[in-house]
Design a protein around this motif. Sequence first.
Motif, mmCIF file in Angstrom:
data_model
loop_
_atom_site.group_PDB
_atom_site.id
_atom_site.type_symbol
_atom_site.label_atom_id
_atom_site.label_comp_id
_atom_site.label_asym_id
_atom_site.label_seq_id
_atom_site.Cartn_x
_atom_site.Cartn_y
_atom_site.Cartn_z
ATOM 1 N N ASN A 1 1.024 -0.823 -0.148
ATOM 2 C CA ASN A 1 0.174 -0.530 0.185
ATOM 3 C C ASN A 1 0.967 1.440 0.020
ATOM 4 O O ASN A 1 0.382 2.591 0.592
ATOM 5 C CB ASN A 1 -0.920 0.350 1.030
ATOM 6 N N GLY A 2 1.755 0.605 -0.365
ATOM 7 C CA GLY A 2 3.164 2.437 0.009
ATOM 8 C C GLY A 2 3.772 2.588 1.057
ATOM 9 O O GLY A 2 4.270 3.970 1.016
ATOM 10 N N THR A 3 2.845 2.378 2.273
ATOM 11 C CA THR A 3 3.964 2.782 3.082
ATOM 12 C C THR A 3 4.952 2.094 3.932
ATOM 13 O O THR A 3 5.203 0.822 3.059
ATOM 14 C CB THR A 3 2.546 2.166 4.655
ATOM 15 N N LEU A 4 6.196 2.736 4.384
ATOM 16 C CA LEU A 4 6.916 1.803 4.748
ATOM 17 C C LEU A 4 7.260 1.540 6.611
ATOM 18 O O LEU A 4 6.674 1.563 7.074
ATOM 19 C CB LEU A 4 8.259 3.177 4.728
ATOM 20 N N ILE A 5 8.006 0.102 6.574
ATOM 21 C CA ILE A 5 7.577 -0.327 7.627
ATOM 22 C C ILE A 5 9.720 -0.639 8.123
ATOM 23 O O ILE A 5 9.730 -1.298 6.509
ATOM 24 C CB ILE A 5 7.550 -1.596 7.978
ATOM 25 N N PRO A 6 9.714 -0.505 8.720
ATOM 26 C CA PRO A 6 11.572 -0.554 9.646
ATOM 27 C C PRO A 6 11.471 -2.630 9.087
ATOM 28 O O PRO A 6 10.916 -3.347 9.715
ATOM 29 C CB PRO A 6 11.574 -0.464 10.285
ATOM 30 N N TYR A 7 12.575 -2.912 8.928
ATOM 31 C CA TYR A 7 12.967 -4.175 8.389
ATOM 32 C C TYR A 7 12.915 -5.323 9.964
ATOM 33 O O TYR A 7 12.430 -6.214 9.653
ATOM 34 C CB TYR A 7 13.835 -5.168 7.946
ATOM 35 N N PHE B 1 3.839 -11.379 2.370
ATOM 36 C CA PHE B 1 2.089 -11.388 2.110
ATOM 37 C C PHE B 1 1.463 -11.635 3.281
ATOM 38 O O PHE B 1 0.220 -10.591 3.367
ATOM 39 C CB PHE B 1 1.919 -12.252 1.266
ATOM 40 N N PHE B 2 1.946 -12.772 4.422
ATOM 41 C CA PHE B 2 1.004 -13.044 5.557
ATOM 42 C C PHE B 2 1.352 -11.595 6.321
ATOM 43 O O PHE B 2 0.177 -11.855 7.180
ATOM 44 C CB PHE B 2 2.106 -14.458 6.076
ATOM 45 N N LYS B 3 2.607 -11.241 6.172
ATOM 46 C CA LYS B 3 2.608 -10.056 7.291
ATOM 47 C C LYS B 3 1.711 -8.912 6.738
ATOM 48 O O LYS B 3 1.449 -8.460 7.969
ATOM 49 C CB LYS B 3 4.007 -9.605 6.989
ATOM 50 N N GLU B 4 1.233 -8.404 5.530
ATOM 51 C CA GLU B 4 0.142 -7.691 5.435
ATOM 52 C C GLU B 4 -0.420 -8.035 5.731
ATOM 53 O O GLU B 4 -1.726 -7.162 5.793
ATOM 54 C CB GLU B 4 1.051 -7.402 3.446
ATOM 55 N N LEU B 5 -0.942 -9.223 5.667
ATOM 56 C CA LEU B 5 -2.876 -9.817 6.824
ATOM 57 C C LEU B 5 -3.074 -9.043 7.787
ATOM 58 O O LEU B 5 -4.516 -8.844 8.145
ATOM 59 C CB LEU B 5 -3.204 -11.508 6.807
#
Length: 324
Positions: free
Chosen positions: A47-53, A107-111
């Motif tokens: 969705n274009g947002t940033l997240i730390p590794y 993909f699982f995390k984005e759930l």
Amino acid sequence: MDMDMPLTQDHCFLCGEELTENTDEHIFPKWLLHKFNLWNKTITLLNGTLIPYRMLKIPCCNTCNNEHLSQLEIDISKAVDGGYDSFIQLDQDKIFYWAAKILYGLFFKELSLNVDQRNPTAGTIMSPEAMKKFQTLHMLLQGIRFPTEYISVKPYSIFIFKIYEYEEDDWQESNFDYFDSLIQTVYGMKMNDIGFILCIEDSGVQAEFGKDYFNKYMDKTLHPVQLKELYAKINYKEYLAKYSPRYMTIQNDHERIVQVIEPSGYLFDDWSQEFYAHALAHIWSSYPHLGLEDIYFPPNRVMSYLTNEDGSFKQLPKHIFAKK
């Protein structure tokens, strides 16, 4: 992925077992985060947002985490430490499982992440319905848990290249890069002098049909911009694929055999230089002065850093892009 497998934070992402304690698996493993100083760096989500590794973690049971995945990480990290010459000796199934786990894990995390942080009712970035697209990928990932033999071809294509390695104060380039495609499930990564591109579920078609083309780069040292050009070609080619992966699986308690059904007939739609140029411009977007208008000359000419006008390999110097 079992149709009934729960896609929730209280079940292991790999085996589906309910978690009796809170354990997590880093999608990008900790050894990789430390090796390439990624702990506080960010990655862009769908969705274009940033997240730390470091925050990219998924639920995982102790058995999958400490036995199956741990051994896989040891094998990959040792190969990466040894550089390109070591990495190309690695069993390609292990590279496939490792890379596919990262892609599936994202993909699982984005759930579990809201598509809009300000509106929790707007839903999550990845929907359970969309995850159904990755049922076969999850089935293949069980090879991490069960010794698996593939016949008569691999379910994937992998291409490994030697890439320039950079010092900390070097120009635009770094020693780690990652790029993927949700639609085609094509994946690319640079780690020091190792670059690889993986087609997750192409039934080995690109490796077979592109053998002559890709082999001419296997004994070269590529610039990262060339790796991304190869990725753009493979990704667009996969976009044109007209076949779906098909498998037959025989499994007991200790091992399994997966027969990969080789596709036949007309496998790809026609290549369009214009559409390819758009794909290339997108993957090159991190480089200055490589927008669509800079690389596409209608109707059919697209700029290349890989080949000269006569089709011969274009050996690039190590430094060609200054930092923005």
